[in-house]
Write a protein that holds these residues in place. Structure first.
Motif: not given
Length: 499
Positions: A35-41, A204-207, A391-392, A417-423
């Motif tokens: 279950l993958i996605g950016p911070d706050g997804a 992939f989960i986002d927003k 988090l980011g 730590g724990g932040v997605d690649p874009a952030t």
């Protein structure tokens, strides 16, 4: 496919914030599902709903054929859950933590030992040590043991390897592979791309919405702008940086911002730091790497004036680490693994508080606050409580606050730590900007791609520095394709297991 988890149109809101908006996916029995996605997804909200810790506003979900609302009591007996922050009790020993979780599930360590033997046997020699005294890798193994003590059918892992060194992360995923072989269903989140690829399928989960489900290769390709953003180009600022360094060198007594010689920190007969020597130049980005328990955090505490050495000498910003630690604190910035911001204060209030501590006047604080919020694109969130930020965002704010007073040196202890690649890319752009202004950056990280961004790196093993140099030089010296392989090669030579 035999379904272990079924999620249909799950929604969840917190006030005006829609954390989950019609989320649907299914997980096969015995599958490793990401279950993958950016911070706050919305990942953590989804985990809490599936673990029956949070009620959805709408939709339907089953775990092992049981309704998450009607059958919550039965589901809790069938699942294990590792939240993003370790669920351990820091003031209890390893064994006491395990006994506590065993009791929650009406079992004992003896009855559940076979289920955890492969993991727990690695930390059992330290069963009388308090959990708070363990390294990140050891805490991770204890938390996993606690989640497995009752032999669950489904295991939920919310970013379980955040803050853990690369070698320990590899070992952890080897453990997950062995659990899968026993038929366990595993749902995991992770910001590390090598771990994403260990999953059989990912959503992939986002927003709050699932934007795609499929193989790791497909999802990483479809959403490359998030998972694989363009590399950072630092060349545009190098000329400015050299100019700043040239201008500032004349004002300094030494060309080095940090100098350390034969530094030792002993706890009884145990040498956490064992005779290290190095220097860091003004304006340099210096990576300080090592596996959990290698001694790097202890060394950083000495350099930042939070602890004193047992022996050895050193200076930070020209001040002696043994005698002038209070002066050191006034001339550096520091961002710890656990954010130093106050969750119950607003963004602007946090900035004002720390600027006041650093001795800045009201007029300067007001001017620089406006500039900072504009630069971070936080102007509309000036009065938001920090605890409500993703988090980011918190990390970028914490870093900006740590250099708000323009210190000579900033120390960053695993800042991403724990932040997605874009952030993470955005965060490193802030680091480069600070270096271009002449601030020396001393950073620890478990992301080996970030190590490649540093001017020089050192790698600690068993309290000693085993390698130091520019990333390209170390790759040539150890005949390895990247810093990840260099790190793994050296870290696996460690002999002490006292972390």
């Amino acid at each position: 496919m035999d379904i272990a988890i079924e999620v249909r149109n799950i929604s969840k809101s917190f006030g005006k914030v829609k954390a989950l908006d019609g989320v649907s996916f299914s997980v096969g029995r015995g599958e490793i599902f990401g279950l993958i996605g950016p911070d706050g997804a919305g990942k953590t909200s989804m985990y809490r709903i599936l673990s029956t810790l949070l009620l959805p506003d709408g939709g339907y979900a089953e775990v092992c054929g049981l309704d998450i609302v009607k059958d919550y009591s039965s589901i809790r007996k069938l699942i294990g859950y590792m939240p993003g922050r370790f669920s351990l009790y820091q003031d209890l020993t390893v064994e006491e933590n395990l006994k506590f979780f065993a009791t929650l599930f009406s079992t004992t360590i003896d009855e559940g030992y076979d289920s955890i033997k492969a993991v727990y046997s690695q930390i059992e020699p330290f069963k009388n040590r308090k959990a708070g005294e363990l390294s990140g890798g050891m805490k991770q193994k204890l938390a996993l043991s606690c989640a497995l003590i009752h032999s669950p059918e489904v295991l939920f892992l919310d970013e379980p390897t955040t803050g853990v060194d690369p070698v320990s992360r590899k070992e952890f995923w080897q453990m997950l592979a062995s659990l899968k072989e026993r038929g366990m269903t595993i749902v995991a989140s992770t910001p590390y791309l090598d771990e994403v690829r260990q999953c059989e399928r990912i959503a992939f989960i986002d927003k709050g919405c699932v934007s795609g489900t499929g193989s790791p290769e497909k999802i990483l390709s479809d959403f490359a702008e998030i998972f694989n953003p363009p590399a950072i180009n630092r060349s545009h600022g190098l000329a400015k940086e050299k100019q700043n360094n040239a201008e500032n060198t004349e004002k300094r007594k030494s060309e080095n911002a940090i100098e350390v010689s034969n530094l030792v920190k002993a706890f009884g007969s145990f040498h956490a730091v064992d005779g290290i020597s190095f220097c860091v130049k003004h304006g340099e980005i210096f990576g300080f790497l090592g596996a959990n328990g290698a001694g790097k955090t202890t060394a950083m505490h000495i350099l930042t004036g939070l602890n004193q050495p047992t022996s050895g000498t050193g200076t930070v910003a020209g001040f002696d680490i043994s005698r002038e630690h209070e002066q050191i604190k006034r001339h550096i910035g520091y961002m710890s693994q656990r954010f130093s911001l106050y969750d119950d204060l607003t963004v602007a209030e946090n900035i004002r508080l720390f600027a006041g501590i650093y001795g800045m006047n009201d007029k300067e604080i007001a001017r620089k606050t406006d500039d900072l919020l504009s630069k971070l694109e936080f102007a509309d969130h000036r009065n938001d409580l920090v605890g409500t930020l993703p988090l980011g965002w918190k990390q970028k704010l914490a870093f900006s606050v740590s250099i708000f007073h323009e210190p000579e040196i900033v120390f960053l202890d695993e800042p991403t730590g724990g932040v997605d690649p874009a952030t993470r890319k955005q965060f490193w752009e802030l680091i480069y900007d600070a270096a271009e202004r002449g601030i020396t950056v001393f950073v620890t990280t478990h992301y080996m791609d970030e190590a490649e961004y540093c001017d020089r790196i050192s790698i600690m093993v068993d309290g000693k520095i085993k390698a130091m140099g520019a990333p390209e030089d170390l790759k040539r010296e150890f005949k390895q394709p990247d810093i990840d392989h260099v790190f793994t090669f050296l870290a696996r030579q460690a002999k002490r297991k006292s972390d």
